[in-house]
Design a protein around this motif. Structure first.
Motif, mmCIF file in Angstrom:
data_model
loop_
_atom_site.group_PDB
_atom_site.id
_atom_site.type_symbol
_atom_site.label_atom_id
_atom_site.label_comp_id
_atom_site.label_asym_id
_atom_site.label_seq_id
_atom_site.Cartn_x
_atom_site.Cartn_y
_atom_site.Cartn_z
ATOM 1 N N ASP A 72 0.849 -1.187 0.000
ATOM 2 C CA ASP A 72 0.000 0.000 0.000
ATOM 3 C C ASP A 72 0.885 1.238 0.000
ATOM 4 N N SER A 74 0.101 4.265 0.275
ATOM 5 C CA SER A 74 -0.331 5.315 1.202
ATOM 6 C C SER A 74 0.002 4.968 2.650
ATOM 7 N N ASP A 75 0.749 3.886 2.851
ATOM 8 C CA ASP A 75 1.199 3.449 4.173
ATOM 9 C C ASP A 75 2.716 3.620 4.245
ATOM 10 N N ASN A 98 4.787 7.376 -9.975
ATOM 11 C CA ASN A 98 3.644 7.407 -9.070
ATOM 12 C C ASN A 98 2.365 7.544 -9.898
ATOM 13 N N ARG A 121 -5.753 10.674 0.540
ATOM 14 C CA ARG A 121 -4.760 9.727 1.045
ATOM 15 C C ARG A 121 -4.107 8.943 -0.085
ATOM 16 N N VAL A 122 -4.905 8.332 -0.946
ATOM 17 C CA VAL A 122 -4.324 7.448 -1.951
ATOM 18 C C VAL A 122 -3.583 8.228 -3.031
ATOM 19 N N HIS A 123 -4.083 9.418 -3.383
ATOM 20 C CA HIS A 123 -3.408 10.190 -4.435
ATOM 21 C C HIS A 123 -2.230 10.995 -3.881
ATOM 22 N N LYS A 125 -0.973 11.504 -0.509
ATOM 23 C CA LYS A 125 -0.067 10.778 0.388
ATOM 24 C C LYS A 125 0.576 9.604 -0.336
ATOM 25 N N GLY A 126 -0.185 8.970 -1.235
ATOM 26 C CA GLY A 126 0.341 7.849 -2.005
ATOM 27 C C GLY A 126 1.396 8.253 -3.018
#
Length: 300
Positions: A72, A74-75, A98, A121-123, A125-126
């Motif tokens: 993941d 975003s982790d 990315n 988060r996913v976009h 932070k990811g």
């Protein structure tokens, strides 16, 4: 042999659509690829490691080298493992693409906090976390005296550049990615790393309804909205040939590559003292009269 022969590339969100085409084209151009994908649905639901494995298998069947990752992005720990996977498998990392993301579209007056948080988060932070761990790796190599030719290609969007009705969460995250690209380009140049972004238009699970009218192939046989059209620019930006290009955002659609110029300082007026609120309106009206009109928001 190709323009990325021997380079090691991580592509996030590489299980389908644009990311899959990136991974395949990098492999065709001689790169060794880490195919990263959670295998989620278009709204981020579910999870399957088979998606990344399938694309890695395609590359291997083509005679290329690839490994799969279902970390993941975003982790914090997941993004760190992703970079370590490239280094463990191939001894190095040269390129980070990315690309991972999903949409949860909603008008602002109806959007929930969770829909906002999940997309940002996913976009955003990811993008930050893989970039953060890759940057630390390249800084360490640079300080050790190694020659670094690192490349980062981020994925913004026309929604992030101009806005898009019904996509406030997505547009804000993609605008943040464009700004993050500029900052990272300035900070990482000293280590031999370039950072650029693309704003692609292509038919994927996220956009198939938007581009439904352009699904038919024209007489030339060229599918304007095929996601493979985006990959050549990204692969070139990942090559050593692109060392002179950094901090830029490119729009790419079909056979068109355009440079997005973004925010710039515009006309100004200096009173030489603090403004009286009653005088501000006339000054702003004058500034607007001399400035070009903004591009329209998508969907208006």
């Amino acid at each position: 042999m190709g323009i990325c022969a021997g380079r090691v590339v991580v592509v996030t969100g590489a299980g389908r659509g644009i990311g899959r085409e990136h991974a395949l084209e990098f492999a065709r151009q001689g790169a060794r690829v880490v195919v990263n994908d959670l295998g989620t649905g278009p709204g981020g639901e579910g999870r399957s490691g088979d998606t990344a494995l399938d694309v890695a298998g395609e590359i291997q069947e083509l005679g290329g080298q690839a490994v799969a990752s279902s970390d993941d992005v975003s982790d914090w720990d997941g993004a760190a493992r992703l970079v370590k996977t490239a280094v463990s498998a191939y001894g190095r990392l040269d390129v980070l693409v990315n690309n991972a993301g999903f949409v949860r579209d909603r008008m602002l007056v109806s959007m929930t906090e969770q829909e906002w948080d999940d997309v940002v988060r996913v976009h955003l932070k990811g993008h930050f976390l893989p970039l953060r761990h890759a940057a630390a790796y390249w800084r360490e190599r640079s300080k050790a005296g190694d020659r670094v030719t690192g490349r980062v290609i981020n994925t913004s969007s026309g929604a992030g550049l101009l806005g898009s009705v019904g996509q406030g969460n997505y547009a804000a995250a993609k605008a943040g990615i464009a700004a993050l690209t500029q900052v990272a380009a300035a900070e990482l140049a000293r280590y031999g790393v370039t950072v650029n972004a693309i704003a692609p238009a292509a038919r994927t699970r996220m956009t198939e309804q938007v581009f439904a009218a352009t699904m038919a192939r024209p007489e030339s046989g060229f599918d304007l909205m095929h996601p493979a059209n985006v990959a050549p620019l990204v692969v070139w930006l990942g090559s050593e040939e692109s060392a002179h290009v950094t901090g830029r955002v490119f729009e790419v659609e079909g056979g068109t590559i355009a440079l997005a110029t973004g925010w710039r300082h515009g006309p100004k007026v200096d009173r030489g003292a603090r403004w009286d609120p009653a005088e501000v309106g006339e000054a702003v009206t004058g500034l607007l009269a001399t400035a070009p009109p903004p591009e329209p928001v998508y969907g208006t």
